[in-house]
Scaffold this active site. Sequence first.
Site, short mmCIF file in Angstrom:
data_model
loop_
_atom_site.label_atom_id
_atom_site.label_comp_id
_atom_site.label_asym_id
_atom_site.label_seq_id
_atom_site.Cartn_x
_atom_site.Cartn_y
_atom_site.Cartn_z
N CYS A 1 23.45 -24.57 66.95
CA CYS A 1 22.71 -25.46 66.05
C CYS A 1 23.18 -25.23 64.61
O CYS A 1 23.25 -24.08 64.16
CB CYS A 1 21.22 -25.20 66.15
N ASP B 1 -4.50 -16.25 82.18
CA ASP B 1 -3.44 -16.79 81.33
C ASP B 1 -4.04 -17.01 79.93
O ASP B 1 -4.21 -18.14 79.48
CB ASP B 1 -2.91 -18.10 81.91
N TYR C 1 -9.30 -18.67 81.43
CA TYR C 1 -8.49 -19.31 80.38
C TYR C 1 -7.62 -20.39 81.04
O TYR C 1 -6.39 -20.43 80.85
CB TYR C 1 -7.62 -18.30 79.64
N CYS D 1 2.02 -14.37 77.24
CA CYS D 1 3.11 -14.76 76.35
C CYS D 1 3.34 -13.74 75.25
O CYS D 1 4.14 -13.97 74.35
CB CYS D 1 2.85 -16.14 75.74
N CYS E 1 17.68 -31.97 67.34
CA CYS E 1 17.36 -30.58 67.68
C CYS E 1 17.81 -30.31 69.11
O CYS E 1 17.36 -30.99 70.04
CB CYS E 1 15.86 -30.30 67.54
N GLU F 1 -12.70 -22.34 80.91
CA GLU F 1 -11.94 -22.68 79.71
C GLU F 1 -12.89 -22.94 78.56
O GLU F 1 -13.90 -23.62 78.71
CB GLU F 1 -11.06 -23.89 79.96
N CYS G 1 14.26 -21.02 65.94
CA CYS G 1 14.97 -20.11 66.85
C CYS G 1 15.30 -18.81 66.13
O CYS G 1 15.53 -18.80 64.92
CB CYS G 1 16.25 -20.75 67.37
N GLN H 1 2.16 -26.38 79.20
CA GLN H 1 3.34 -25.56 78.97
C GLN H 1 4.52 -26.42 78.51
O GLN H 1 4.76 -27.50 79.04
CB GLN H 1 3.71 -24.78 80.23
N CYS I 1 16.49 -22.81 59.71
CA CYS I 1 15.30 -23.31 60.41
C CYS I 1 14.58 -22.14 61.08
O CYS I 1 15.21 -21.23 61.61
CB CYS I 1 15.72 -24.35 61.45
#
Length: 468
Positions: free
Chosen positions: A71, A375, A303, A402, A158, A324, A80, A276, A77
Amino acid sequence: MRVGAEADVTFTDLLANGQAVGRSGGVVIFCFGPLPRERARVRVVSAKPKYMVAEMLELLEPSPDRVNPFCPVFGVCGGCQVQHLSYPGQLAWKREVVRNALGRIGGFVGIDVREPIGMSDPRNYRNKMSLVVEQASASPTIGFYQQRSHDVVPIDACPIVAPQLSDYIGRLNRARGDPAVLPALLETQHVVARSARATQQSVATFTTVGPSAAVERAATAIAAQLPGTVGIVNSFDLNSANAIMGRTQRVVWGEQDIEEFLGGVRFRVSPGSFFQVNVEIVDRIFAFLQPGLREPRRIVDLYCGAGTFSLFFANAGSTVTGVEENPQAVIEARANAELNGLESRVAFHAGRVEELARTPTLHAALGKAEIVFLDPPRKGSEEAALRAVAASAVPNVWYLSCDPATLARDLKVLVANGYRLGVVQPFDMFPQTGHVETLVTLYHQTGVLDTCPNQLTYATSPNSRASS
């Protein structure tokens, strides 16, 4: 070392934000640009009591894992962090990030962290993008935030987002010259676009401070500029100056939902839904879990968001209770259950997991559950929720995280309350970035163990048959 000093530094580690870590004269140096096993000439730009921040002047000894970023705005930016690291190198690094977090924070030594499951092609995977519209001139600048800044990097494409969304960036830039569209862009702070891999449908949301008549007037012209768009939404009523979407969503053209097909389940997804961003990796997580669902299970999904995993479990024949906090997500989860004819197998409850865990309904569901699926958001789970799971002695916990740091913290609580670690399997949900998704299975120490075909350890209670 002082600000302005230069030094040759060998770097040994890499942080999730893309900064390499090295030492010079016993002082820790953080610097963007180098990779582990690289030596670089750097200049100190900031001096702190315990560390220095430097800029790279010259790369002296490159790593064999170094590649050319694909990129043109990489390093400027903020989207990433590791495009300069080969994809095999990224996967190996993320494995170590998970291993180190489990050891340093969780106190787990000698844990077998499996090789991360990655993508066939680690580009063009994001099905959602959030563009910034900067009103610095009569022709707004459209792009992403600069690294470590709220300045905007102008872009026209992008390579990380889905091709359809990347195409939209150039089209929106060209639309600045359209008098039917420009007034809407002049009132817009962010454009959030979401697409579906299965149907190629998309919805574009224009975030403004208040309801925008300009966005409503321009909606038809905007839709004509963006092929595949089924809806234009005006988002407003911001809860902070930095909010990307407002608390109110108003459809000004078409409809707000797109349809995705994943794991044998149809999903209707709205602009504000938590869904996701990488459906290829979600497919791979589904495939990894499938052997543990060969027979119907009783599952509690904490969750659960808009029910992505709950509906996958139910479609495989299991009975699921989902919890949730976001009431809109629960509405969508119920609607998607109805869309797939799964209403009889799922029950969704709106409320905070920590509070509902004390209610008779969830307490009874935990008491009957064979699996608890967790999650949580990046901040991890509340300890009260983990203790409620442990108190129910649910035989199996599947924890998808995550954030390796909060994962390690939460696993430590579960292990201290009667659980043992089974499989630790990272997934590369976010290639080219410092983020990694990790699935960990745990089993209660009173359970009877069995092993699924992919070595997904499964436990049953002592009085039941091990059936995986």
